[in-house]
Motif scaffolding. Structure first.
Motif, PDB file in Angstrom:
ATOM      1  N   THR A 183      56.865   7.710  70.511  1.00 19.19           N
ATOM      2  CA  THR A 183      57.234   8.362  71.597  1.00 19.19           C
ATOM      3  C   THR A 183      58.101   9.315  71.333  1.00 19.19           C
ATOM      4  O   THR A 183      58.034  10.591  71.957  1.00 19.19           O
ATOM      5  N   SER A 184      59.278   9.204  70.869  1.00 16.01           N
ATOM      6  CA  SER A 184      60.249  10.045  70.270  1.00 16.01           C
ATOM      7  C   SER A 184      59.667  11.261  69.490  1.00 16.01           C
ATOM      8  O   SER A 184      59.863  12.302  69.585  1.00 16.01           O
ATOM      9  N   ALA A 185      58.995  10.636  68.682  1.00 16.39           N
ATOM     10  CA  ALA A 185      58.205  11.576  67.474  1.00 16.39           C
ATOM     11  C   ALA A 185      57.321  12.513  68.306  1.00 16.39           C
ATOM     12  O   ALA A 185      57.294  13.871  67.862  1.00 16.39           O
ATOM     13  N   VAL A 186      56.476  12.312  69.131  1.00 14.11           N
ATOM     14  CA  VAL A 186      55.427  12.830  69.858  1.00 14.11           C
ATOM     15  C   VAL A 186      56.309  13.954  70.719  1.00 14.11           C
ATOM     16  O   VAL A 186      55.989  15.270  70.910  1.00 14.11           O
ATOM     17  N   ARG A 187      57.450  13.509  71.416  1.00 13.40           N
ATOM     18  CA  ARG A 187      58.110  14.586  72.229  1.00 13.40           C
ATOM     19  C   ARG A 187      58.688  15.643  71.309  1.00 13.40           C
ATOM     20  O   ARG A 187      58.727  16.800  71.850  1.00 13.40           O
ATOM     21  N   VAL A 204      53.836  11.847  77.060  1.00 13.42           N
ATOM     22  CA  VAL A 204      54.661  13.074  76.482  1.00 13.42           C
ATOM     23  C   VAL A 204      55.526  13.646  77.578  1.00 13.42           C
ATOM     24  O   VAL A 204      54.903  14.202  78.743  1.00 13.42           O
ATOM     25  N   LEU A 205      56.935  13.467  77.517  1.00 13.47           N
ATOM     26  CA  LEU A 205      57.828  13.986  78.736  1.00 13.47           C
ATOM     27  C   LEU A 205      58.630  15.139  78.181  1.00 13.47           C
ATOM     28  O   LEU A 205      59.749  14.681  77.148  1.00 13.47           O
ATOM     29  N   ILE A 206      58.298  16.219  78.672  1.00  9.45           N
ATOM     30  CA  ILE A 206      59.011  17.422  78.058  1.00  9.45           C
ATOM     31  C   ILE A 206      60.048  17.901  79.118  1.00  9.45           C
ATOM     32  O   ILE A 206      59.638  18.089  80.310  1.00  9.45           O
ATOM     33  N   PRO A 246      50.212  26.318  72.054  1.00 11.60           N
ATOM     34  CA  PRO A 246      49.770  25.091  73.082  1.00 11.60           C
ATOM     35  C   PRO A 246      49.709  23.793  72.601  1.00 11.60           C
ATOM     36  O   PRO A 246      49.499  23.645  71.109  1.00 11.60           O
ATOM     37  N   LEU A 247      49.824  22.874  73.329  1.00 14.39           N
ATOM     38  CA  LEU A 247      49.826  21.652  72.692  1.00 14.39           C
ATOM     39  C   LEU A 247      48.062  21.120  72.631  1.00 14.39           C
ATOM     40  O   LEU A 247      47.513  21.586  73.543  1.00 14.39           O
ATOM     41  N   PRO A 248      47.688  20.501  71.341  1.00 15.96           N
ATOM     42  CA  PRO A 248      46.392  20.182  71.429  1.00 15.96           C
ATOM     43  C   PRO A 248      45.960  19.318  72.283  1.00 15.96           C
ATOM     44  O   PRO A 248      46.548  18.340  73.041  1.00 15.96           O
ATOM     45  N   GLU A 299      57.860  19.448  71.522  1.00 17.66           N
ATOM     46  CA  GLU A 299      58.780  20.448  71.613  1.00 17.66           C
ATOM     47  C   GLU A 299      58.802  21.629  70.886  1.00 17.66           C
ATOM     48  O   GLU A 299      58.989  22.770  71.150  1.00 17.66           O
ATOM     49  N   ALA A 300      58.785  21.098  69.473  1.00 14.49           N
ATOM     50  CA  ALA A 300      58.847  22.116  68.421  1.00 14.49           C
ATOM     51  C   ALA A 300      57.465  23.154  68.598  1.00 14.49           C
ATOM     52  O   ALA A 300      57.636  24.158  68.120  1.00 14.49           O
ATOM     53  N   ARG A 301      56.585  22.581  68.652  1.00 15.34           N
ATOM     54  CA  ARG A 301      55.263  23.378  69.105  1.00 15.34           C
ATOM     55  C   ARG A 301      55.453  24.388  69.954  1.00 15.34           C
ATOM     56  O   ARG A 301      55.045  25.450  69.961  1.00 15.34           O
TER      57      ARG A 301
END
Length: 134
Positions: free
Chosen positions: A40-44, A85-87, A56-58, A48-50
């Motif tokens: 979950t942290s890695a996805v966030r 995904v909580l940004i 855009p997010l895929p 954020e980097a993208r």
């Protein structure tokens, strides 16, 4: 809120989660819960980097699509988990909340013990609840 499907795999004290829709994004831990929290942290961070690069997010695949594509090998013990995904937007917004007086006193006491404001403590607790951290 967007969710991506993660593929959980492991045994005993070695667990991992890969996210097929986000190349190179994965998490790990000594338990399924730790691996999911790490993913979950890695996805966030991946998202954020993208977004920082104005990309855009895929789109997110469904579990059925990943099964059809052979991404999930349930015969070998893999299973699908939903990763939220909580940004943060970086823009605070004032909110009016109604809480029990006793709960508010406990929140203020714990926030003070941790050196946080009430708002920071509540935001942190909400993030943990949404992301499924234990």
């Amino acid at each position: 809120m967007t969710h991506y499907v993660g593929i959980l795999d492991g045994a005993k004290d070695v667990w991992g989660v890969r996210v097929p829709d986000l190349p190179g994004c994965h998490g790990g831990g000594a338990s399924p819960e730790e691996a999911i929290a790490d993913a979950t942290s890695a996805v966030r961070e991946w998202a954020e980097a993208r977004l920082a690069k104005h990309l855009p997010l895929p789109g997110s695949s469904t579990v059925a699509e990943l099964l059809k594509q052979g991404e999930i090998d349930s015969a070998s013990g893999e299973s699908a988990v939903m990763i939220p995904v909580l940004i943060d937007s970086g823009r605070p917004v004032r909110a009016n909340l109604s809480l029990d007086a006793g709960l508010l006193a406990a929140i203020d006491e714990e926030a003070g013990r941790r050196g946080l404001t009430r708002s920071a403590f509540i935001a942190s607790a909400a993030r943990e609840k949404i992301e499924g951290h234990r």
